[in-house]
Scaffold this motif. Structure first.
Motif, PDB file in Angstrom:
ATOM      1  N   UNK A   1      45.806  68.932  18.958  1.00  0.00           N
ATOM      2  CA  UNK A   1      44.289  68.584  18.828  1.00  0.00           C
ATOM      3  C   UNK A   1      44.053  68.111  17.295  1.00  0.00           C
ATOM      4  N   UNK A   2      43.790  66.947  17.128  1.00  0.00           N
ATOM      5  CA  UNK A   2      43.601  66.573  15.819  1.00  0.00           C
ATOM      6  C   UNK A   2      41.832  66.198  15.466  1.00  0.00           C
TER       7      UNK A   2
ATOM      8  N   UNK B   1      31.058  60.735  10.440  1.00  0.00           N
ATOM      9  CA  UNK B   1      31.360  61.097  11.912  1.00  0.00           C
ATOM     10  C   UNK B   1      32.557  61.773  12.077  1.00  0.00           C
ATOM     11  N   UNK B   2      32.873  62.371  13.018  1.00  0.00           N
ATOM     12  CA  UNK B   2      33.871  63.153  13.438  1.00  0.00           C
ATOM     13  C   UNK B   2      34.634  62.693  14.717  1.00  0.00           C
ATOM     14  N   UNK B   3      36.086  62.341  14.912  1.00  0.00           N
ATOM     15  CA  UNK B   3      36.823  62.144  15.894  1.00  0.00           C
ATOM     16  C   UNK B   3      37.633  63.218  16.147  1.00  0.00           C
ATOM     17  N   UNK B   4      37.576  63.617  17.380  1.00  0.00           N
ATOM     18  CA  UNK B   4      38.423  64.531  18.036  1.00  0.00           C
ATOM     19  C   UNK B   4      39.139  64.216  19.217  1.00  0.00           C
ATOM     20  N   UNK B   5      40.518  64.419  18.870  1.00  0.00           N
ATOM     21  CA  UNK B   5      41.449  63.876  19.695  1.00  0.00           C
ATOM     22  C   UNK B   5      42.622  65.024  20.325  1.00  0.00           C
TER      23      UNK B   5
ATOM     24  N   UNK C   1      43.057  62.189  24.915  1.00  0.00           N
ATOM     25  CA  UNK C   1      41.524  62.237  25.197  1.00  0.00           C
ATOM     26  C   UNK C   1      40.918  62.488  23.804  1.00  0.00           C
ATOM     27  N   UNK C   2      40.284  61.438  23.463  1.00  0.00           N
ATOM     28  CA  UNK C   2      39.514  61.408  22.233  1.00  0.00           C
ATOM     29  C   UNK C   2      37.946  61.234  22.468  1.00  0.00           C
ATOM     30  N   UNK C   3      37.184  61.634  21.256  1.00  0.00           N
ATOM     31  CA  UNK C   3      35.666  61.867  21.570  1.00  0.00           C
ATOM     32  C   UNK C   3      35.000  61.285  20.176  1.00  0.00           C
ATOM     33  N   UNK C   4      34.099  60.668  20.108  1.00  0.00           N
ATOM     34  CA  UNK C   4      33.902  60.463  18.586  1.00  0.00           C
ATOM     35  C   UNK C   4      32.215  61.291  18.639  1.00  0.00           C
TER      36      UNK C   4
END
Length: 219
Positions: free
Chosen positions: A129-130, A144-148, A157-160
């Motif tokens: 997880x990054x 903003x934060x991006x979780x991958x 899977x990534x989510x902004x």
């Protein structure tokens, strides 16, 4: 006799000239028009597009386009590694054919199977997880934060999480608090005025009025 000889020579000269021109045309090789082709080096890291009308011209332009110093190279088809070394076979190939140039010691490999010698082995793991924090505008404070999330190094899977909605909510909350403070201030002013008026009325009722004294007179 001389007249007949001159007449025969006058007839033969045009025929001789026409024969020479016909031989020249027939013996001159046909010039093929330039056609588009694609070329790449042995590991497909460099790709270029060139136009050529002959195999020799293609080799020359390919070496210049790919910046290859060696002049001893082998031209093969990129799809299956077939060697192209004759002009007849080259002219039978269609436009936009993809060629590969191999230098001395290099071999053709199918697409997707070439492994660089200095490539580091991939780390094995179940999941990774990054988190990546970035800003759409340099003036943004929160950003903003991006979780991958990567699982088995195959699925990701990534989510902004964009904070523009949070900013709008905070702005609306501040606007509501400002309006509430104004209403509360007005209410306090009205209540203070009413209390002062009530206190003034109470003080006036508490102070007794001055009554006139009546005296007796004798007649």
């Amino acid at each position: 006799m001389e007249t007949a000889r001159e007449f025969a020579g006058a007839l033969l000269r045009p025929l001789t000239f026409m024969g020479l021109q016909t031989r020249k045309v027939l013996l001159t090789p046909l010039m093929h028009p330039a056609r588009p082709f694609r070329v790449s080096n042995h590991d497909r890291s460099s790709r270029r597009g060139v136009t050529a009308s002959s195999l020799q011209e293609l080799l020359s332009k390919t070496l210049d386009a790919l910046v290859i110093a060696s002049r001893v190279v082998t031209l093969v088809l990129e799809e299956d590694g077939t060697v192209v070394d004759t002009e007849e076979f080259f002219q039978m190939l269609g436009d936009n054919t993809h060629f590969m140039v191999l230098e001395k010691g290099q071999k053709w490999t199918p697409a997707g199977t070439y492994i660089p010698a200095l490539q580091k082995p991939k780390r094995s793991g179940i999941a990774r997880v990054t988190f990546d924090l970035y800003k759409l505008n340099p003036k943004d404070v929160i950003g903003c934060l991006n979780v991958k999330a990567t699982m088995y190094e195959m699925y990701s899977v990534s989510y902004d999480i964009r904070c523009t909605g949070l900013k709008a909510l905070l702005r609306s909350l501040l606007r509501f608090l400002s309006h509430t403070a104004q209403v509360t201030g007005q209410c306090l002013i009205y209540m203070g005025t009413y209390v002062l008026r009530m206190l003034a009325d109470s003080e006036e009722q508490a102070v007794p009025g001055v009554r006139p004294r009546r005296g007796l007179t004798s007649g």
